[in-house]
Motif scaffolding. Structure first.
Motif, PDB file in Angstrom:
ATOM      1  N   ILE A  40     -17.376 -61.077 -37.780  1.00 42.61           N
ATOM      2  CA  ILE A  40     -17.578 -60.122 -36.666  1.00 42.61           C
ATOM      3  C   ILE A  40     -16.397 -59.140 -36.595  1.00 42.61           C
ATOM      4  O   ILE A  40     -16.587 -57.947 -36.379  1.00 42.61           O
ATOM      5  CB  ILE A  40     -17.814 -60.873 -35.333  1.00 42.61           C
ATOM      6  CG1 ILE A  40     -18.575 -59.983 -34.344  1.00 42.61           C
ATOM      7  CG2 ILE A  40     -16.538 -61.356 -34.664  1.00 42.61           C
ATOM      8  CD1 ILE A  40     -19.154 -60.733 -33.145  1.00 42.61           C
TER       9      ILE A  40
ATOM     10  N   TRP B  81     -14.617 -54.175 -31.611  1.00 45.86           N
ATOM     11  CA  TRP B  81     -15.214 -54.908 -30.485  1.00 45.86           C
ATOM     12  C   TRP B  81     -14.205 -55.719 -29.677  1.00 45.86           C
ATOM     13  O   TRP B  81     -14.302 -55.812 -28.463  1.00 45.86           O
ATOM     14  CB  TRP B  81     -16.321 -55.840 -30.984  1.00 45.86           C
ATOM     15  CG  TRP B  81     -17.629 -55.141 -31.241  1.00 45.86           C
ATOM     16  CD1 TRP B  81     -17.869 -53.791 -31.170  1.00 45.86           C
ATOM     17  CD2 TRP B  81     -18.863 -55.754 -31.610  1.00 45.86           C
ATOM     18  NE1 TRP B  81     -19.189 -53.528 -31.479  1.00 45.86           N
ATOM     19  CE2 TRP B  81     -19.824 -54.715 -31.755  1.00 45.86           C
ATOM     20  CE3 TRP B  81     -19.269 -57.072 -31.853  1.00 45.86           C
ATOM     21  CZ2 TRP B  81     -21.153 -54.955 -32.099  1.00 45.86           C
ATOM     22  CZ3 TRP B  81     -20.594 -57.310 -32.198  1.00 45.86           C
ATOM     23  CH2 TRP B  81     -21.525 -56.270 -32.314  1.00 45.86           C
TER      24      TRP B  81
ATOM     25  N   PHE C 118     -28.992 -49.927 -25.143  1.00 43.76           N
ATOM     26  CA  PHE C 118     -28.471 -49.547 -26.463  1.00 43.76           C
ATOM     27  C   PHE C 118     -28.702 -48.091 -26.851  1.00 43.76           C
ATOM     28  O   PHE C 118     -28.017 -47.569 -27.712  1.00 43.76           O
ATOM     29  CB  PHE C 118     -29.177 -50.381 -27.548  1.00 43.76           C
ATOM     30  CG  PHE C 118     -28.623 -51.766 -27.724  1.00 43.76           C
ATOM     31  CD1 PHE C 118     -27.604 -52.009 -28.631  1.00 43.76           C
ATOM     32  CD2 PHE C 118     -29.128 -52.846 -27.006  1.00 43.76           C
ATOM     33  CE1 PHE C 118     -27.102 -53.287 -28.828  1.00 43.76           C
ATOM     34  CE2 PHE C 118     -28.637 -54.125 -27.191  1.00 43.76           C
ATOM     35  CZ  PHE C 118     -27.615 -54.350 -28.108  1.00 43.76           C
TER      36      PHE C 118
ATOM     37  N   CYS D 161     -22.209 -64.988 -31.613  1.00 44.07           N
ATOM     38  CA  CYS D 161     -20.761 -65.046 -31.855  1.00 44.07           C
ATOM     39  C   CYS D 161     -20.025 -64.047 -30.944  1.00 44.07           C
ATOM     40  O   CYS D 161     -20.425 -62.890 -30.826  1.00 44.07           O
ATOM     41  CB  CYS D 161     -20.504 -64.695 -33.318  1.00 44.07           C
ATOM     42  SG  CYS D 161     -18.771 -64.686 -33.759  1.00 44.07           S
TER      43      CYS D 161
ATOM     44  N   LYS E 144     -22.831 -60.218 -24.882  1.00 41.86           N
ATOM     45  CA  LYS E 144     -21.411 -60.600 -24.919  1.00 41.86           C
ATOM     46  C   LYS E 144     -20.697 -59.889 -23.767  1.00 41.86           C
ATOM     47  O   LYS E 144     -19.894 -60.478 -23.037  1.00 41.86           O
ATOM     48  CB  LYS E 144     -20.762 -60.190 -26.254  1.00 41.86           C
ATOM     49  CG  LYS E 144     -21.493 -60.659 -27.528  1.00 41.86           C
ATOM     50  CD  LYS E 144     -20.753 -60.222 -28.791  1.00 41.86           C
ATOM     51  CE  LYS E 144     -21.599 -60.005 -30.038  1.00 41.86           C
ATOM     52  NZ  LYS E 144     -22.314 -61.075 -30.638  1.00 41.86           N
TER      53      LYS E 144
HETATM   54  C1  GCU Z   1     -24.999 -57.755 -35.199  1.00 37.60           C
HETATM   55  C2  GCU Z   1     -23.763 -58.536 -34.831  1.00 37.60           C
HETATM   56  C3  GCU Z   1     -23.983 -59.456 -33.646  1.00 37.60           C
HETATM   57  C4  GCU Z   1     -24.583 -58.691 -32.486  1.00 37.60           C
HETATM   58  C5  GCU Z   1     -25.800 -57.942 -32.950  1.00 37.60           C
HETATM   59  C6  GCU Z   1     -26.398 -56.992 -31.900  1.00 37.60           C
HETATM   60  O1  GCU Z   1     -25.957 -58.604 -35.711  1.00 37.60           O
HETATM   61  O2  GCU Z   1     -23.342 -59.228 -35.979  1.00 37.60           O
HETATM   62  O3  GCU Z   1     -22.788 -60.058 -33.242  1.00 37.60           O
HETATM   63  O4  GCU Z   1     -24.875 -59.554 -31.428  1.00 37.60           O
HETATM   64  O5  GCU Z   1     -25.483 -57.111 -34.061  1.00 37.60           O
HETATM   65  O6  GCU Z   1     -25.713 -56.578 -30.995  1.00 37.60           O
HETATM   66  O7  GCU Z   1     -27.560 -56.641 -32.079  1.00 37.60           O
END
Ligand code: GCU
Length: 421
Positions: free
Chosen positions: A304, A311, A146, A287, A265
């Protein structure tokens, strides 16, 4: 005094109106509050992964590969993540740095620049690779990070990405998410790429990142069925694997693709599309990842798509507050990974990601594993906290919040040992 009151009132009025406009523009006002009550989950029917769109039952393995799997893959491409180019227009690898004495002599560290254009100043991503010093090609965990490669461990030899926000982060800042030494000691390599190298994570109309490289002449944004950012990150994982295939120290038939949260994801979508990934691991992906959308528990398709409009592909917005209309659900994403091993993990406090929905995806994908000669999930009910379910399909839920912890990694190493050693 009246004037002062009047001015103050006007100022507050303006603030409220501005805030309301902002929320309405973003669509927040249209989002119902998140549901965390099992009794308020809408009645839903999941599409059967083993029933063709024509309504006929899949009769055997050949039909799965020839008809049903391509059908499901195409649903996820057209309606959710968007179609991605199958390969790069140009792909070049150059080893930028190499240290054969990293981690106090325990590992080899390399940085490989993956170029997406012939012009070396053009789009590129940097793969950071740690390898144990062994005489045979090693299996590797590959995952996006990240905050920049330099944040996964405090190692001054790691370059700081010039892309997006990487330079704002400290060396080793995210080391709790990346037990590098533990991975190496267990005989695995670790490859990681900063996700911002591939596509910065904000809604900029797809002007930065790799999308524009693939635009047709005159095209300014992806078509409604073309890839969003998750599609791009997943594509980047496959391009990192393209490099790993060329590295003699890596056994590219034993690469585990892994990711946490939004990057979980991306890992699932990469593993679903690219069958070269031997094992797929999703940590708290929720999600749009492992959790069933039709349960609408915690984060929903509407929320989302509103908070992160970049996304998914634009077609996915058809299902905002309308999950019932989805012709697929996330158990079918897991089914695309079959018969390869898949592991999904949840965290108890991470209700936004719907732990039960993550578990159920594995359960409902299991008939596909059976069809392909493997055992699906070995339990029908969610296991107790910290209890692991191992097999071709693995699962655990641990106490605590949304994160990837050492406890999670220990299960993943055990799972990889089970399947790759
Ligand atoms: C947010 C988002 C999620 C995701 C998360 C992350 O909470 O709503 O869908 O997984 O960020 O990537 O930390």
């Amino acid at each position: 005094m009246f004037k002062c009151f009047y001015n103050k009132f006007a100022a507050w009025y303006l603030v409220v109106v501005l805030l309301l406009c902002l929320f309405t523009v973003n669509g927040y006002t249209q989002q119902p509050e998140a549901n965390y009550d099992e009794t308020r989950i809408p009645a839903y029917t999941l599409p059967d992964p083993l029933v063709l769109q024509s309504g006929k039952l899949v009769t055997g393995e050949p039909q799965w590969w020839k008809e049903r799997r391509p059908e499901i893959l195409s649903l996820f491409e057209m309606e959710m993540y968007g179609r991605a180019p199958s390969t790069a227009t140009y792909l070049g690898f150059s080893v930028a740095t190499q240290d054969t004495n990293a981690l106090n002599g325990k590992a080899i560290r390399k940085e490989i620049t993956v170029h997406f254009t012939k012009d070396k100043q053009g789009a590129s991503m940097s793969v950071l690779l740690y390898l144990p010093k062994l005489n045979t090609p090693v299996p590797v965990f590959l995952g996006l990070n990240f905050r920049g490669n330099h944040t996964i461990i405090d190692d001054p030899g790691i370059s700081v990405s010039a892309h997006w926000k990487a330079a704002e982060h400290r060396r080793g800042e995210d080391s709790l998410s990346w037990p590098v030494e533990r991975i190496i000691e267990n005989g695995y390599g670790l490859a990681t790429v900063y996700y911002g190298d591939i596509d910065p994570d904000f809604d900029d109309g797809f002007l930065n990142g790799i999308h524009p490289l693939f635009f047709r002449e005159g095209q300014t944004k992806p078509d409604p069925d073309e890839w969003g950012s998750i599609g791009a990150w997943a594509w980047g994982l496959s391009r990192a694997l393209d490099y790993l295939v060329t590295d003699g120290a890596v056994d590219a038939r034993r690469v585990v693709v892994i990711g946490h949260s939004r990057l979980g994801k991306a890992a699932l979508w990469a593993g679903a599309q690219d069958q070269r990934f031997a094992v797929v691991i999703s940590n708290n992906s929720g999600c749009g990842g492992a959790a069933l959308s039709k349960r609408a528990f915690g984060e929903t398709v509407g929320s989302i798509n509103t908070a992160f409009p970049h996304w998914f592909c634009m077609n996915f917005r058809k299902f905002n507050n309308n999950e019932a209309a989805l012709p697929m659900d996330q158990h079918m994403l897991i089914a695309l990974i079959a018969p390869r091993p898949v592991y999904v993990a949840s965290a108890e406090e991470d209700r936004w990601a719907d732990p039960k929905g993550e578990f159920l995806s594995l359960l409902y994908a299991s008939p596909v594993y059976s069809l392909l000669g493997k055992h699906g999930l070995s339990v029908k009910e969610m296991p107790a906290l910290n209890e692991k379910v191992m097999g071709t399909v693995g699962y655990h839920i641990r106490p605590g919040r949304h994160a990837i912890t050492l406890f999670d990694w220990e299960r993943y190493i055990e799972f990889a040992d089970l399947h790759l050693h």
